[in-house]
Every structure is written in C-alpha cells, then in structure tokens.
Design an enzyme around this catalytic site. Structure first.
Site, PDB file in Angstrom:
ATOM      1  N   ILE A  12       0.843  -1.204   0.000  1.00 43.86           N
ATOM      2  CA  ILE A  12       0.000   0.000   0.000  1.00 43.86           C
ATOM      3  C   ILE A  12       0.877   1.253   0.000  1.00 43.86           C
ATOM      4  CG2 ILE A  12      -1.897   1.205   1.137  1.00 43.86           C
ATOM      5  CD1 ILE A  12      -2.709  -1.478   2.385  1.00 43.86           C
ATOM      6  N   THR A 120      -6.278  -1.256  10.309  1.00 41.58           N
ATOM      7  CA  THR A 120      -7.048  -2.296   9.633  1.00 41.58           C
ATOM      8  C   THR A 120      -8.410  -2.518  10.287  1.00 41.58           C
ATOM      9  OG1 THR A 120      -7.066  -4.678   9.222  1.00 41.58           O
ATOM     10  CG2 THR A 120      -5.776  -3.945  11.097  1.00 41.58           C
ATOM     11  N   ASP A 121      -9.364  -3.002   9.485  1.00 41.84           N
ATOM     12  CA  ASP A 121     -10.680  -3.354  10.043  1.00 41.84           C
ATOM     13  C   ASP A 121     -10.599  -4.576  10.955  1.00 41.84           C
ATOM     14  OD1 ASP A 121     -10.218  -5.272   8.082  1.00 41.84           O
ATOM     15  OD2 ASP A 121     -12.142  -5.009   7.060  1.00 41.84           O
ATOM     16  N   GLU A 122      -9.468  -5.318  10.873  1.00 41.62           N
ATOM     17  CA  GLU A 122      -9.366  -6.551  11.668  1.00 41.62           C
ATOM     18  C   GLU A 122      -9.322  -6.287  13.168  1.00 41.62           C
ATOM     19  OE1 GLU A 122      -6.473  -9.370  10.538  1.00 41.62           O
ATOM     20  OE2 GLU A 122      -6.880  -9.145   8.412  1.00 41.62           O
ATOM     21  N   TYR A 147      -1.444 -10.643  14.681  1.00 41.90           N
ATOM     22  CA  TYR A 147      -1.342  -9.452  13.818  1.00 41.90           C
ATOM     23  C   TYR A 147      -2.379  -8.406  14.226  1.00 41.90           C
ATOM     24  CZ  TYR A 147      -2.579  -6.434   9.887  1.00 41.90           C
ATOM     25  OH  TYR A 147      -2.913  -5.349   9.125  1.00 41.90           O
ATOM     26  N   LYS A 151      -2.051  -4.545  15.857  1.00 45.49           N
ATOM     27  CA  LYS A 151      -2.570  -3.339  15.190  1.00 45.49           C
ATOM     28  C   LYS A 151      -3.531  -2.611  16.140  1.00 45.49           C
ATOM     29  CE  LYS A 151      -1.950  -1.954  11.608  1.00 45.49           C
ATOM     30  NZ  LYS A 151      -0.889  -1.073  11.025  1.00 45.49           N
ATOM     31  N   ARG A 211     -14.462 -11.319   2.670  1.00 45.97           N
ATOM     32  CA  ARG A 211     -13.610 -10.146   2.814  1.00 45.97           C
ATOM     33  C   ARG A 211     -14.246  -9.012   2.013  1.00 45.97           C
ATOM     34  NH1 ARG A 211     -12.387 -12.876   6.331  1.00 45.97           N
ATOM     35  NH2 ARG A 211     -10.345 -13.504   7.113  1.00 45.97           N
ATOM     36  N   ASP A 269      -7.331 -24.993   6.973  1.00 48.51           N
ATOM     37  CA  ASP A 269      -7.837 -23.657   7.315  1.00 48.51           C
ATOM     38  C   ASP A 269      -6.859 -22.933   8.248  1.00 48.51           C
ATOM     39  OD1 ASP A 269      -9.558 -21.548   7.278  1.00 48.51           O
ATOM     40  OD2 ASP A 269     -11.226 -22.575   8.243  1.00 48.51           O
TER      41      ASP A 269
HETATM   42  P1  NAD Z   1       3.280  -4.869   3.441  1.00 47.33           P
HETATM   43  O1  NAD Z   1       3.630  -6.041   4.291  1.00 47.33           O
HETATM   44  O2  NAD Z   1       3.113  -5.072   1.976  1.00 47.33           O
HETATM   45  O3  NAD Z   1       4.376  -3.726   3.620  1.00 47.33           O
HETATM   46  C1  NAD Z   1       4.921  -3.400   4.869  1.00 47.33           C
HETATM   47  C2  NAD Z   1       6.167  -2.551   4.645  1.00 47.33           C
HETATM   48  O4  NAD Z   1       6.674  -2.162   5.938  1.00 47.33           O
HETATM   49  C3  NAD Z   1       7.307  -3.295   3.924  1.00 47.33           C
HETATM   50  O5  NAD Z   1       7.862  -2.495   2.917  1.00 47.33           O
HETATM   51  C4  NAD Z   1       8.321  -3.573   5.035  1.00 47.33           C
HETATM   52  O6  NAD Z   1       9.656  -3.630   4.562  1.00 47.33           O
HETATM   53  C5  NAD Z   1       8.077  -2.381   5.950  1.00 47.33           C
HETATM   54  N1  NAD Z   1       8.474  -2.674   7.344  1.00 47.33           N
HETATM   55  C6  NAD Z   1       8.141  -3.756   8.090  1.00 47.33           C
HETATM   56  N2  NAD Z   1       8.709  -3.667   9.306  1.00 47.33           N
HETATM   57  C7  NAD Z   1       9.409  -2.508   9.328  1.00 47.33           C
HETATM   58  C8  NAD Z   1      10.186  -1.844  10.328  1.00 47.33           C
HETATM   59  N3  NAD Z   1      10.378  -2.385  11.538  1.00 47.33           N
HETATM   60  N4  NAD Z   1      10.731  -0.650  10.015  1.00 47.33           N
HETATM   61  C9  NAD Z   1      10.556  -0.093   8.773  1.00 47.33           C
HETATM   62  N5  NAD Z   1       9.839  -0.676   7.806  1.00 47.33           N
HETATM   63  C10 NAD Z   1       9.253  -1.869   8.074  1.00 47.33           C
HETATM   64  O7  NAD Z   1       1.981  -4.250   4.096  1.00 47.33           O
HETATM   65  P2  NAD Z   1       0.721  -3.552   3.380  1.00 47.33           P
HETATM   66  O8  NAD Z   1      -0.260  -4.599   2.996  1.00 47.33           O
HETATM   67  O9  NAD Z   1       1.196  -2.563   2.409  1.00 47.33           O
HETATM   68  O10 NAD Z   1       0.089  -2.776   4.638  1.00 47.33           O
HETATM   69  C11 NAD Z   1       0.505  -1.434   4.944  1.00 47.33           C
HETATM   70  C12 NAD Z   1      -0.272  -0.954   6.154  1.00 47.33           C
HETATM   71  O11 NAD Z   1      -1.671  -0.969   5.864  1.00 47.33           O
HETATM   72  C13 NAD Z   1      -0.091  -1.834   7.401  1.00 47.33           C
HETATM   73  O12 NAD Z   1      -0.048  -0.982   8.514  1.00 47.33           O
HETATM   74  C14 NAD Z   1      -1.346  -2.684   7.437  1.00 47.33           C
HETATM   75  O13 NAD Z   1      -1.668  -3.056   8.750  1.00 47.33           O
HETATM   76  C15 NAD Z   1      -2.368  -1.723   6.858  1.00 47.33           C
HETATM   77  N6  NAD Z   1      -3.525  -2.332   6.172  1.00 47.33           N
HETATM   78  C16 NAD Z   1      -3.328  -3.257   5.184  1.00 47.33           C
HETATM   79  C17 NAD Z   1      -4.430  -3.757   4.492  1.00 47.33           C
HETATM   80  C18 NAD Z   1      -4.271  -4.756   3.364  1.00 47.33           C
HETATM   81  O14 NAD Z   1      -5.273  -5.236   2.842  1.00 47.33           O
HETATM   82  N7  NAD Z   1      -3.067  -5.089   2.929  1.00 47.33           N
HETATM   83  C19 NAD Z   1      -5.717  -3.315   4.831  1.00 47.33           C
HETATM   84  C20 NAD Z   1      -5.866  -2.374   5.863  1.00 47.33           C
HETATM   85  C21 NAD Z   1      -4.758  -1.884   6.515  1.00 47.33           C
HETATM   86  O1  DAU Z   2      -8.861  -6.632   6.415  1.00 49.87           O
HETATM   87  C1  DAU Z   2      -7.639  -5.992   6.256  1.00 49.87           C
HETATM   88  C2  DAU Z   2      -6.516  -7.005   6.307  1.00 49.87           C
HETATM   89  O2  DAU Z   2      -6.568  -7.728   5.078  1.00 49.87           O
HETATM   90  C3  DAU Z   2      -5.137  -6.368   6.497  1.00 49.87           C
HETATM   91  O3  DAU Z   2      -5.094  -5.775   7.768  1.00 49.87           O
HETATM   92  C4  DAU Z   2      -4.024  -7.407   6.376  1.00 49.87           C
HETATM   93  O4  DAU Z   2      -2.760  -6.770   6.446  1.00 49.87           O
HETATM   94  C5  DAU Z   2      -4.168  -8.103   5.039  1.00 49.87           C
HETATM   95  O5  DAU Z   2      -3.192  -9.129   4.927  1.00 49.87           O
HETATM   96  C6  DAU Z   2      -5.570  -8.712   4.914  1.00 49.87           C
HETATM   97  O6  DAU Z   2      -5.755  -9.773   5.878  1.00 49.87           O
HETATM   98  P1  DAU Z   2      -6.466 -11.161   5.477  1.00 49.87           P
HETATM   99  O7  DAU Z   2      -6.005 -12.189   6.436  1.00 49.87           O
HETATM  100  O8  DAU Z   2      -7.909 -10.973   5.261  1.00 49.87           O
HETATM  101  O9  DAU Z   2      -5.772 -11.359   4.003  1.00 49.87           O
HETATM  102  P2  DAU Z   2      -5.149 -12.624   3.266  1.00 49.87           P
HETATM  103  O10 DAU Z   2      -4.781 -12.142   1.900  1.00 49.87           O
HETATM  104  O11 DAU Z   2      -4.113 -13.315   4.057  1.00 49.87           O
HETATM  105  O12 DAU Z   2      -6.403 -13.610   3.139  1.00 49.87           O
HETATM  106  C7  DAU Z   2      -7.654 -13.183   2.584  1.00 49.87           C
HETATM  107  C8  DAU Z   2      -8.649 -14.329   2.754  1.00 49.87           C
HETATM  108  O13 DAU Z   2      -8.257 -15.423   1.910  1.00 49.87           O
HETATM  109  C9  DAU Z   2      -8.703 -14.898   4.158  1.00 49.87           C
HETATM  110  O14 DAU Z   2     -10.035 -15.292   4.432  1.00 49.87           O
HETATM  111  C10 DAU Z   2      -7.797 -16.145   4.093  1.00 49.87           C
HETATM  112  C11 DAU Z   2      -8.012 -16.630   2.679  1.00 49.87           C
HETATM  113  N1  DAU Z   2      -6.873 -17.310   2.021  1.00 49.87           N
HETATM  114  C12 DAU Z   2      -5.641 -16.750   2.076  1.00 49.87           C
HETATM  115  C13 DAU Z   2      -4.576 -17.317   1.413  1.00 49.87           C
HETATM  116  C14 DAU Z   2      -3.189 -16.709   1.492  1.00 49.87           C
HETATM  117  C15 DAU Z   2      -7.112 -18.458   1.267  1.00 49.87           C
HETATM  118  O15 DAU Z   2      -8.253 -18.976   1.195  1.00 49.87           O
HETATM  119  N2  DAU Z   2      -6.065 -19.028   0.596  1.00 49.87           N
HETATM  120  C16 DAU Z   2      -4.796 -18.501   0.638  1.00 49.87           C
HETATM  121  O16 DAU Z   2      -3.879 -19.071   0.001  1.00 49.87           O
END
Ligand code: NAD
Ligand code: DAU
Length: 331
Positions: A12, A120-122, A147, A151, A211, A269
């Site tokens: 992101i 995050t919504d989690e 996780y 958060k 999701r 799972d």
């Molecule tokens: P990501 O895992 O893709 O990226 C995380 C980044 O943080 C990486 O570039 C990593 O190198 C850096 N990082 C990790 N630990 C670090 C540290 N100690 N110091 C400096 N840098 C560090 O994560 P993302 O999916 O891009 O998520 C970004 C943010 O958004 C997170 O805070 C996550 O909780 C939040 N978020 C993610 C989602 C989603 O769907 N991916 C949804 C809602 C909120």
């Molecule tokens: O809701 C926001 C969150 O969404 C963020 O805070 C997290 O950083 C982000 O990783 C994501 O969390 P989820 O656990 O929902 O995402 P993930 O991509 O790991 O999994 C999405 C859904 O798919 C979940 O129900 C688990 C399922 N899954 C995941 C993987 C990796 C599968 O069924 N098969 C898979 O191989």
C-alpha cells in the site's frame, strides 16, 4: 509539504508514493522502510528520482527522530502485515507494530508533526456470515490474531498520545486491499501467481469466509482526504462495499485466466480464521466527501491479473520461498 512515508516499499505504501508523485508534485517524499521480506526497492523504481529513500527500522529512535524533525507530515504504513506469519512467529509483529508505532509517536510528539496512522478493520474481530451489520467507528475492538491484536494495540497508543500529549493525529481502519505490488503471500496474488506458475489456487477451509475488497488506489485517495480534511483525534473507516466470499474470488480468477472452475484445492484452514469483515464507510463519505472510483471488482481484478502477468520479474524470486512456507503449514 515534506512528507515522511513509513513502509513506502510495501504494497500500500508504494502505491501511495506513486499516487503522491503523480498527483501532488509539490510534495517532497521521504520513504523510511526496513526492506523486510515484504518490502522491495523495485516497487519504487518508477519514482526513485523524485523521492528520498532511507533504509531503516521504525524502532530506531535516533533515525526516526532525525527524519521526523525534517518532516511536516508522517503517514505510517510500516507493519508486519500477514496474519499467517503472525501465527507462526508473533514477535516481529509486537516489535514493529507496537514498539515501532510508539517510537514514531514519541518523535511526532517531540517535534509537533502531523501524523496519520494506517490501520485495519481486523481490530474489530469478525462478523457472522448472516449478520446484516457492518463495522462502524463505534464497534468495540475484539481482535483475533497476533497481527490484528498488535494493530489494535498500536491504534490505542495513538488515541492515548492524542488525548494525553495533544499529538495531531488521525487514524484510518481499512478493509482488504488489492492491486499491483502486493506480496505473493497474500490471497489474490498467491492465486494469480499459482496459476501463472502452473499450480492450482489454494482455498482455506470451506472458502465461505468473506472479505470486503477495496482497490489500493481508493484506500490511498481516502488517506489523502483524511490528511487534508480529517479532524484531529478521529478514526475513519475506509471501505468500498466490496464483500465477496473467498470461493467466489477464486472462481473469478479462474474464469478470468481461462481455467476450469474446479481447478483449485481446499487446504488446511487458518487457525482462528475470521469469518467476515464488512465496513460501513458512511462517515468518510458523508463528512469528507470521499467516494471509491474502482467500483467494478471484476475489472480491477483483471487489471491486477494483467499486472502480475507483465511483472513476473517483480514477484518470481519470492514465489518458491513463500510456497515452501505454506507447504510446511499444510496450506
Ligand atoms: P506490506 O507487508 O506489503 O508492507 C509493509 C512494509 O513495511 C514493507 O515495505 C516492510 O519492509 C516495511 N516494514 C516492516 N517492518 C518494518 C520496520 N520495523 N521498520 C521499517 N519498515 C518496516 O503491508 P501492506 O499490505 O502494504 O500494509 C501497509 C499498512 O496498511 C499496514 O499498517 C497494514 O496493517 C495496513 N492495512 C493493510 C491492508 C491490506 O489489505 N493489505 C488493509 C488495511 C490496513
Ligand atoms: O482486512 C484488512 C486485512 O486484510 C489487512 O489488515 C491485512 O494486512 C491483510 O493481509 C488482509 O488480511 P487477510 O487475512 O484478510 O488477508 P489474506 O490475503 O491473508 O487472506 C484473505 C482471505 O483469503 C482470508 O479469508 C484467508 C483466505 N486465504 C488466504 C490465502 C493466502 C485463502 O483462502 N487461501 C490462501 O492461500
């Protein structure tokens, strides 16, 4: 504006940096990122000449203090972000998500710098599959995984630093993002790259878990809206009414990639697997006039598939290690 973006080499964060460079040329961006397994300099290749990149850890108080002192605004994306990893080794999640946020808060407090906290919504736990309700800003925190609990803890630190120390902070809690530059450990990229590698998509459990998908560009546009018009101390929920169960997403990926609809596997799972997330984003829409633009999930998914097809060099080197980790977990 001098903007410090933590985690700007992640999924992101890198999309946020791209959007900022594209739409706001007056903003001077510094990225602070530790380049963990989840971060990549290649995610910032297209903007490397217009930003400053600092490789470093957000728990390094000396470094953070220096960078914050030179900034007007901090947007904090850096985190350990994958639920499955938090189940096998929670410590990095406590270190980065809690101590890292604490370190940033102490620095923005000292230097009176505006701070936005990306969450995050989690943190709200999960909803029943048949519950008509959605998460709102008033839903009590009830996280399920290491996780999401870290958060939640980081959100609580921000709220306390606003109230006790007058830190100028806003928070946002967003649902599941999809789009380019997402690590192949995550659900959608894992399935796309499985198919591109000749393997089958892997569905956890029944595949009925829901999701609430949002395109990463819409998430980042909302973060900018909050930065510009959000009220200090407030939490905003970000979501685009994108609820889908996992089986439907796998089905759509198979169809868009011209595969048989049954060409996937059910695997073990996730422990404590949250059933359903759903966001009520009416506060953000009504008060800050934000609207999602990527409302056709199928179209966004197709563009995402194309991106992974065209950018094999970006993900291919990580794929084997990720799959080996999953295989060890039976997933
Ligand atoms: P990501 O895992 O893709 O990226 C995380 C980044 O943080 C990486 O570039 C990593 O190198 C850096 N990082 C990790 N630990 C670090 C540290 N100690 N110091 C400096 N840098 C560090 O994560 P993302 O999916 O891009 O998520 C970004 C943010 O958004 C997170 O805070 C996550 O909780 C939040 N978020 C993610 C989602 C989603 O769907 N991916 C949804 C809602 C909120
Ligand atoms: O809701 C926001 C969150 O969404 C963020 O805070 C997290 O950083 C982000 O990783 C994501 O969390 P989820 O656990 O929902 O995402 P993930 O991509 O790991 O999994 C999405 C859904 O798919 C979940 O129900 C688990 C399922 N899954 C995941 C993987 C990796 C599968 O069924 N098969 C898979 O191989």
């Amino acid at each position: 504006m001098r903007l410090l973006v933590t985690g700007g080499a992640g999924f992101i964060g890198s999309n946020f940096v791209h959007a900022t460079a594209r739409d706001r040329p007056g903003v001077r961006v510094t990225v602070l990122d530790a380049l963990t397994y989840a971060g990549s300099r290649f995610s910032l290749s297209a903007v490397e000449n217009s930003i400053e990149f600092v490789k470093g850890d957000i728990t390094d108080a000396g470094l953070v203090n220096r960078l914050v002192a030179e900034s007007d605004v901090v947007v904090h994306f850096a985190a350990e972000s994958h639920n499955d990893n938090s189940l096998t080794d929670p410590w990095p999640f406590l270190h980065t998500n809690i101590i890292g946020t604490y370190t940033l808060l102490q620095a923005v407090r000292k230097h009176c710098v505006r701070y936005h906290h990306v969450s995050t919504d989690e943190v709200y736990g999960d909803l029943a599959l048949d519950d008509p309700g959605k998460f709102t800003e008033d839903t009590p925190y009830n996280p399920s995984s290491p996780y999401s609990s870290t958060k939640g803890a980081s959100d609580m630190l921000v709220r306390a630093w606003v109230r006790s120390f007058g830190v100028q902070a806003t928070l946002s809690n967003c649902s599941n993002n999809y789009g380019p530059y997402q690590h192949v450990e995550k659900f959608i990229p894992r399935q796309i790259t499985n198919i591109l590698s000749g393997a089958r998509p892997k569905l956890y459990g029944t595949g009925k878990n829901v999701r609430d998908w949002i395109h990463v560009e819409d998430h980042n546009a909302a973060v900018w809206r909050i930065l510009e018009s959000g009220e200090i101390g407030r939490t905003y929920l970000i979501g685009a009414d994108g609820e889908l169960d996992n089986a439907s997403v796998v089905g759509m990926i198979l169809e868009l990639m011209a595969k048989d609809p049954d060409d996937f596997e059910h695997v073990t799972d996730r422990a404590g697997h949250d059933l359903r997330y759903a966001i009520d984003s009416s506060t953000l829409r009504d008060e800050l006039d934000w609207q999602p633009r990527y409302t056709d999930f199928r179209e966004g998914l197709l563009a995402t598939i194309d991106w992974y097809r065209e950018n094999r060099a970006w993900w291919e080197s990580n794929k084997d290690a990720v799959e080996a980790r999953y295989q060890a977990q039976g997933a």
